[in-house]
Design a protein around this motif. Structure first.
Motif, PDB file in Angstrom:
ATOM      1  N   ASP A 190     -51.135 -37.968   9.251  1.00 29.90           N
ATOM      2  CA  ASP A 190     -52.281 -38.540   9.967  1.00 29.90           C
ATOM      3  C   ASP A 190     -53.041 -37.463  10.735  1.00 29.90           C
ATOM      4  OD1 ASP A 190     -51.702 -41.057   9.022  1.00 29.90           O
ATOM      5  OD2 ASP A 190     -50.571 -41.662  10.807  1.00 29.90           O
ATOM      6  N   ALA A 191     -52.308 -36.592  11.421  1.00 29.67           N
ATOM      7  CA  ALA A 191     -52.966 -35.517  12.172  1.00 29.67           C
ATOM      8  C   ALA A 191     -53.686 -34.557  11.235  1.00 29.67           C
ATOM      9  CB  ALA A 191     -51.934 -34.764  13.019  1.00 29.67           C
ATOM     10  N   PHE A 192     -53.093 -34.311  10.076  1.00 31.56           N
ATOM     11  CA  PHE A 192     -53.731 -33.417   9.114  1.00 31.56           C
ATOM     12  C   PHE A 192     -55.012 -34.041   8.561  1.00 31.56           C
ATOM     13  CE2 PHE A 192     -54.161 -31.677   4.763  1.00 31.56           C
ATOM     14  CZ  PHE A 192     -54.352 -30.346   5.106  1.00 31.56           C
ATOM     15  N   CYS A 224     -41.612 -25.946   5.921  1.00 39.70           N
ATOM     16  CA  CYS A 224     -42.478 -25.977   4.738  1.00 39.70           C
ATOM     17  C   CYS A 224     -42.096 -27.132   3.817  1.00 39.70           C
ATOM     18  CB  CYS A 224     -42.383 -24.661   3.971  1.00 39.70           C
ATOM     19  SG  CYS A 224     -43.041 -23.225   4.856  1.00 39.70           S
ATOM     20  N   GLU A 225     -40.804 -27.348   3.650  1.00 38.02           N
ATOM     21  CA  GLU A 225     -40.341 -28.426   2.781  1.00 38.02           C
ATOM     22  C   GLU A 225     -40.723 -29.788   3.349  1.00 38.02           C
ATOM     23  OE1 GLU A 225     -36.193 -27.943   2.152  1.00 38.02           O
ATOM     24  OE2 GLU A 225     -36.369 -25.910   1.345  1.00 38.02           O
ATOM     25  N   VAL A 226     -40.666 -29.911   4.676  1.00 37.80           N
ATOM     26  CA  VAL A 226     -41.053 -31.165   5.317  1.00 37.80           C
ATOM     27  C   VAL A 226     -42.538 -31.435   5.089  1.00 37.80           C
ATOM     28  CG1 VAL A 226     -41.237 -32.380   7.519  1.00 37.80           C
ATOM     29  CG2 VAL A 226     -39.256 -30.926   7.069  1.00 37.80           C
ATOM     30  N   ILE A 227     -43.374 -30.404   5.245  1.00 41.27           N
ATOM     31  CA  ILE A 227     -44.820 -30.562   5.057  1.00 41.27           C
ATOM     32  C   ILE A 227     -45.140 -30.920   3.612  1.00 41.27           C
ATOM     33  CG2 ILE A 227     -46.989 -29.266   5.006  1.00 41.27           C
ATOM     34  CD1 ILE A 227     -46.141 -27.882   7.537  1.00 41.27           C
ATOM     35  N   GLU A 228     -44.473 -30.255   2.670  1.00 38.93           N
ATOM     36  CA  GLU A 228     -44.756 -30.532   1.266  1.00 38.93           C
ATOM     37  C   GLU A 228     -44.408 -31.973   0.898  1.00 38.93           C
ATOM     38  OE1 GLU A 228     -43.073 -27.686  -1.327  1.00 38.93           O
ATOM     39  OE2 GLU A 228     -44.412 -26.082  -0.683  1.00 38.93           O
ATOM     40  N   GLU A 229     -43.338 -32.484   1.480  1.00 39.09           N
ATOM     41  CA  GLU A 229     -42.910 -33.846   1.145  1.00 39.09           C
ATOM     42  C   GLU A 229     -43.720 -34.888   1.900  1.00 39.09           C
ATOM     43  OE1 GLU A 229     -38.913 -36.673   1.502  1.00 39.09           O
ATOM     44  OE2 GLU A 229     -38.753 -34.499   1.684  1.00 39.09           O
ATOM     45  N   GLU A 230     -43.923 -34.691   3.218  1.00 46.94           N
ATOM     46  CA  GLU A 230     -44.507 -35.736   4.045  1.00 46.94           C
ATOM     47  C   GLU A 230     -46.022 -35.633   4.177  1.00 46.94           C
ATOM     48  OE1 GLU A 230     -42.538 -35.800   7.796  1.00 46.94           O
ATOM     49  OE2 GLU A 230     -40.544 -36.175   6.924  1.00 46.94           O
ATOM     50  N   VAL A 231     -46.580 -34.437   3.985  1.00 45.83           N
ATOM     51  CA  VAL A 231     -48.036 -34.271   4.125  1.00 45.83           C
ATOM     52  C   VAL A 231     -48.695 -34.193   2.754  1.00 45.83           C
ATOM     53  CG1 VAL A 231     -49.897 -32.862   5.072  1.00 45.83           C
ATOM     54  CG2 VAL A 231     -47.782 -33.163   6.367  1.00 45.83           C
ATOM     55  N   PHE A 232     -48.375 -33.149   1.983  1.00 47.84           N
ATOM     56  CA  PHE A 232     -49.013 -32.989   0.680  1.00 47.84           C
ATOM     57  C   PHE A 232     -48.518 -34.022  -0.334  1.00 47.84           C
ATOM     58  CE2 PHE A 232     -49.352 -28.471   2.231  1.00 47.84           C
ATOM     59  CZ  PHE A 232     -50.690 -28.593   2.561  1.00 47.84           C
ATOM     60  N   GLY A 233     -47.398 -34.677  -0.038  1.00 53.17           N
ATOM     61  CA  GLY A 233     -46.923 -35.745  -0.896  1.00 53.17           C
ATOM     62  C   GLY A 233     -47.505 -37.101  -0.549  1.00 53.17           C
ATOM     63  N   ASP A 234     -48.272 -37.172   0.542  1.00 57.89           N
ATOM     64  CA  ASP A 234     -48.893 -38.426   0.958  1.00 57.89           C
ATOM     65  C   ASP A 234     -50.095 -38.733   0.058  1.00 57.89           C
ATOM     66  OD1 ASP A 234     -50.643 -40.297   2.308  1.00 57.89           O
ATOM     67  OD2 ASP A 234     -49.445 -39.968   4.101  1.00 57.89           O
ATOM     68  N   PRO A 235     -50.162 -39.929  -0.557  1.00 58.83           N
ATOM     69  CA  PRO A 235     -51.289 -40.255  -1.444  1.00 58.83           C
ATOM     70  C   PRO A 235     -52.642 -40.148  -0.763  1.00 58.83           C
ATOM     71  CG  PRO A 235     -49.503 -41.838  -1.723  1.00 58.83           C
ATOM     72  CD  PRO A 235     -49.142 -40.991  -0.550  1.00 58.83           C
ATOM     73  N   GLN A 236     -52.720 -40.511   0.530  1.00 60.71           N
ATOM     74  CA  GLN A 236     -53.998 -40.421   1.239  1.00 60.71           C
ATOM     75  C   GLN A 236     -54.452 -38.977   1.382  1.00 60.71           C
ATOM     76  OE1 GLN A 236     -55.332 -43.601   1.008  1.00 60.71           O
ATOM     77  NE2 GLN A 236     -56.228 -43.050   2.986  1.00 60.71           N
ATOM     78  N   VAL A 237     -53.496 -38.100   1.666  1.00 59.82           N
ATOM     79  CA  VAL A 237     -53.830 -36.671   1.778  1.00 59.82           C
ATOM     80  C   VAL A 237     -54.282 -36.133   0.426  1.00 59.82           C
ATOM     81  CG1 VAL A 237     -52.906 -34.364   2.261  1.00 59.82           C
ATOM     82  CG2 VAL A 237     -52.290 -36.297   3.736  1.00 59.82           C
ATOM     83  N   GLN A 238     -53.606 -36.539  -0.630  1.00 61.71           N
ATOM     84  CA  GLN A 238     -53.984 -36.073  -1.964  1.00 61.71           C
ATOM     85  C   GLN A 238     -55.396 -36.525  -2.329  1.00 61.71           C
ATOM     86  OE1 GLN A 238     -50.872 -37.386  -4.600  1.00 61.71           O
ATOM     87  NE2 GLN A 238     -49.292 -36.198  -3.557  1.00 61.71           N
ATOM     88  N   LYS A 239     -55.772 -37.756  -1.941  1.00 61.93           N
ATOM     89  CA  LYS A 239     -57.143 -38.218  -2.186  1.00 61.93           C
ATOM     90  C   LYS A 239     -58.143 -37.414  -1.366  1.00 61.93           C
ATOM     91  CE  LYS A 239     -55.895 -43.010  -3.290  1.00 61.93           C
ATOM     92  NZ  LYS A 239     -56.018 -44.439  -2.849  1.00 61.93           N
ATOM     93  N   ALA A 240     -57.780 -37.129  -0.114  1.00 61.65           N
ATOM     94  CA  ALA A 240     -58.689 -36.382   0.753  1.00 61.65           C
ATOM     95  C   ALA A 240     -58.917 -34.966   0.242  1.00 61.65           C
ATOM     96  CB  ALA A 240     -58.140 -36.348   2.177  1.00 61.65           C
ATOM     97  N   LEU A 241     -57.934 -34.412  -0.465  1.00 60.72           N
ATOM     98  CA  LEU A 241     -58.017 -33.036  -0.973  1.00 60.72           C
ATOM     99  C   LEU A 241     -58.496 -32.977  -2.421  1.00 60.72           C
ATOM    100  CD1 LEU A 241     -54.672 -31.601   0.474  1.00 60.72           C
ATOM    101  CD2 LEU A 241     -56.978 -31.148   1.308  1.00 60.72           C
ATOM    102  N   ALA A 242     -59.022 -34.082  -2.921  1.00 59.79           N
ATOM    103  CA  ALA A 242     -59.390 -34.144  -4.338  1.00 59.79           C
ATOM    104  C   ALA A 242     -60.406 -33.081  -4.730  1.00 59.79           C
ATOM    105  CB  ALA A 242     -59.932 -35.541  -4.665  1.00 59.79           C
ATOM    106  N   ASP A 243     -61.356 -32.767  -3.842  1.00 60.19           N
ATOM    107  CA  ASP A 243     -62.400 -31.797  -4.158  1.00 60.19           C
ATOM    108  C   ASP A 243     -62.161 -30.436  -3.513  1.00 60.19           C
ATOM    109  OD1 ASP A 243     -63.765 -33.711  -5.639  1.00 60.19           O
ATOM    110  OD2 ASP A 243     -64.858 -34.446  -3.890  1.00 60.19           O
ATOM    111  N   VAL A 244     -60.978 -30.232  -2.967  1.00 57.83           N
ATOM    112  CA  VAL A 244     -60.651 -28.985  -2.269  1.00 57.83           C
ATOM    113  C   VAL A 244     -59.826 -28.089  -3.185  1.00 57.83           C
ATOM    114  CG1 VAL A 244     -59.467 -27.969  -0.286  1.00 57.83           C
ATOM    115  CG2 VAL A 244     -60.727 -30.119  -0.025  1.00 57.83           C
ATOM    116  N   GLN A 245     -60.171 -26.805  -3.238  1.00 58.69           N
ATOM    117  CA  GLN A 245     -59.351 -25.842  -3.973  1.00 58.69           C
ATOM    118  C   GLN A 245     -58.053 -25.610  -3.197  1.00 58.69           C
ATOM    119  OE1 GLN A 245     -60.174 -21.645  -6.082  1.00 58.69           O
ATOM    120  NE2 GLN A 245     -60.452 -21.557  -3.870  1.00 58.69           N
ATOM    121  N   LEU A 246     -56.911 -25.775  -3.851  1.00 60.36           N
ATOM    122  CA  LEU A 246     -55.601 -25.675  -3.196  1.00 60.36           C
ATOM    123  C   LEU A 246     -54.919 -24.378  -3.599  1.00 60.36           C
ATOM    124  CD1 LEU A 246     -54.399 -29.348  -3.798  1.00 60.36           C
ATOM    125  CD2 LEU A 246     -55.642 -28.432  -1.833  1.00 60.36           C
TER     126      LEU A 246
END
Length: 604
Positions: free
Chosen positions: A590-592, A519-541
């Motif tokens: 990238d896979a996400f 979980c810590e790896v995902i939070e840092e490397e996936v949800f911490g990725d600026p591209q992922v954050q842009k992709a989730l801009a309109d998504v309820q988290l």
């Protein structure tokens, strides 16, 4: 999901089975049951401006109303009307609405031209099938079952098969494939898990076992093999038992008492590496092992088996798609034999490189001698680091930093002592001593920072140094998790999803726990990725924090068929999860992003 079998009985029987001492038959002989395609057949036919999804359900089988969904790939259906079912008390999901015999679903597709169908059913005799899915393209023609497709018209009409999540695919593989194929598949998946945060800590543990027992050339294969086989057997037994009783395998071993006990064990092992005492098994056990081992050091194989057992517990907090698939299969079918053997093969795959490392690594070592005292000290430090790594799950951050500071001071002292006795040229001796002093100084700074409540290992004096500007002024977060709303119960989830649906928004739900390494790896490397954050801009988290693993947490996981964290779900504006895109275990950013794009939830 809720079986009444005794966990102790199940574990004991499986352990004997895996050891080849007694034959154990599967809890259910699946040859007595129809395949899911035979048990649940459907036909999709036009009915005016609507479509009628007619289900033909075999006698003594039933479909769950709640597990039956109809969604659109290109656009959501205008309406879907489900018939009223029969209320039963189900062994797996409690009080449930189900369909027997026949069931007709009326669908107004609206603008949708491709429908995703999903369903799940069980047999009255106790077998529950994995979730099934199909994709159907609407062309105005009758969509009837083909002879070879078991009632699924998608093979001839769909533009492509509906995606199936990894855990569902693996559960289906266990149900439908041969035992030999399943064992090969799970062994291969175990090999792929070798370089995950769960398996890598086993390398220093196995190394400590071999070096600590002074295994010479040609003598390291057997302790390495015993270590891995014991690890795999324990992994399989615990997994099969957890699947049968519906328990969360991860949370079961994350209570502070258990974690603290393991940490103490590693500290004791480290002290034996430092020569404080010699750690051995009782004499009567050691004598038996000496007879088995021949020239091996007393207690060598026994120690390897013991450490293999604890290493399996070390790996249990890591939820992966193979583990989730096996547990899903066991929980739904009750077949602990095939599920347990799959997990056993998974453990062997995870451990095969460890056998190679232990064997080849030892073969390159010179003969045992005084040099091994230094090597043992190194592995003693590694074992202490492993103990601190364990304690990170249950201790406050500032206490953890203090422990790392103490370890750094210990490393510095050991290094300075080694430099004093080493035969080195004067410049090399001075350089080594300087490096050792730097490590000790940094350890001291971490202790000072921890005393002030700090937790940043790379900037330990932060509590005593003022910041020139508020952290919030940058508009950025450290881990990308600031936008997540924490939910607890199924009702919390329903309300949040309904709220997002009214706004036409997607919902992302992440299952998280403090003791979940990945979980810590995902939070840092996936949800911490600026591209992922842009992709989730309109998504309820949303985040479901299941650290406590209490009844509310278990109810939410049972409701959504989540085995454990990390699990990420994508729920459409219609309130239905896109099950084929569920993430279980580690995933790259990238896979996400590819999954987000495939569902249409991405803002990019």
């Amino acid at each position: 999901m809720r079986h009444t079998r005794s966990a102790a009985t199940v574990m004991a029987a499986l352990f004997l089975m895996l050891a080849g001492m007694i034959p154990v038959q599967a809890a259910i002989d699946q040859s007595d049951f129809l395949s899911p395609e035979e048990a649940f057949q459907y036909e999709l036919v036009p009915d005016g401006d609507q479509y009628r999804l007619a289900w033909d359900i075999a006698d003594d089988y039933y479909l769950y109303r709640k597990r039956m969904t109809v969604t659109g790939q290109d656009a959501e259906p205008a309406s879907v009307s489900y018939p009223e079912g029969e209320i039963i008390t189900d062994e797996y999901f409690g009080e449930s609405e189900v369909y027997y015999g026949q069931a007709e679903v009326l669908i107004d597709p609206g603008e949708a031209r491709t429908l995703e169908l999903s369903w799940q059913g069980c047999a009255d005799k106790g077998l529950c099938y994995p979730p099934q899915s199909a994709t159907v393209t609407l062309d105005g023609k009758t969509a009837s079952p083909d002879d070879g497709d078991g009632g699924n018209p998608n093979a001839e009409q769909a533009g492509g098969a509906a995606p199936q999540a990894e855990d569902e695919y693996l559960a289906s593989s266990l149900a439908d494939s041969s035992l030999a194929w399943n064992l090969a598949l799970f062994f291969g998946l175990g090999l792929l898990l070798v370089f995950t945060p769960c398996v890598l800590p086993m390398v220093p543990i196995l190394s400590a076992v071999i070096v600590g027992s002074q295994a010479a050339r040609g003598q390291a294969f057997w302790p390495s093999l015993i270590f891995v086989v014991t690890m795999a057997a324990t992994y399989a037994v615990l997994g099969a038992a957890a699947g049968l009783i519906g328990a969360n395998l991860q949370a079961a071993f994350q209570v502070p008492l258990f974690i603290g006990g393991l940490a103490v064990l590693f500290v004791l092992l480290a002290l034996s590496m430092f020569g404080v005492y010699e750690l051995q098994l009782p004499a009567f056990i050691r004598e038996r092992l000496e007879a088995m081992n021949g020239r091996q050091t007393g207690g060598h194989l026994g120690g390897a088996a013991l450490m293999g057992f604890f290493s399996a517990l070390l790996a249990s907090p890591c939820m992966t798609a193979p583990l989730a698939g096996a547990l899903l299969y066991i929980a739904e079918s009750g077949d602990a034999l095939n599920g347990g053997l799959g997990l056993f093969a998974l453990g062997l795959g995870m451990g095969a490189p460890l056998v190679a490392f232990g064997t080849l690594g030892a073969s390159f070592l010179p003969k045992p001698g005084a040099w091994m005292n230094g090597v043992k000290a190194v592995f003693g430090v590694i074992l202490l680091g492993t103990a601190v790594w364990f304690l990170e799950r249950i201790l406050p951050d500032h206490v953890v930093m203090a422990l790392w500071g103490i370890l750094a001071v210990i490393v510095s002292a050991l290094a300075l002592n080694a430099v004093r006795h080493a035969t080195l040229a004067e410049p090399a001796r001075a350089l080594a001593a300087a490096l050792a002093l730097v490590v000790g100084l940094w350890g001291g700074l971490m202790l000072v920072g921890a005393a002030g409540g700090g937790s940043a290992l790379y900037s330990p004096l932060t509590p005593f140094v003022g910041s020139s500007e508020p952290a919030a002024s940058t508009g950025e977060t450290d881990d990308g998790m600031a936008g997540f709303e924490v939910i607890k119960s199924p009702s919390d989830l329903d309300q949040a999803v309904a709220r997002a649906g009214e706004q036409g928004r997607w919902t992302l739900l992440e299952f998280y726990a403090d003791w979940c390494i990945t979980c810590e790896v995902i939070e840092e490397e996936v949800f911490g990725d600026p591209q992922v954050q842009k992709a989730l801009a309109d998504v309820q988290l949303l985040q479901a924090d299941v650290t406590a693993n209490d009844r509310t947490d278990q109810a939410l996981m049972d409701e959504l068929q989540v085995v454990g964290p990390p699990t990420i779900m994508l729920i459409g504006p219609d309130g239905q999860e896109r099950r084929g895109y569920r993430v279980t275990g580690e995933i790259s950013s990238d896979a996400f992003l590819e999954r987000l794009s495939a569902t249409g939830a991405s803002s990019l």
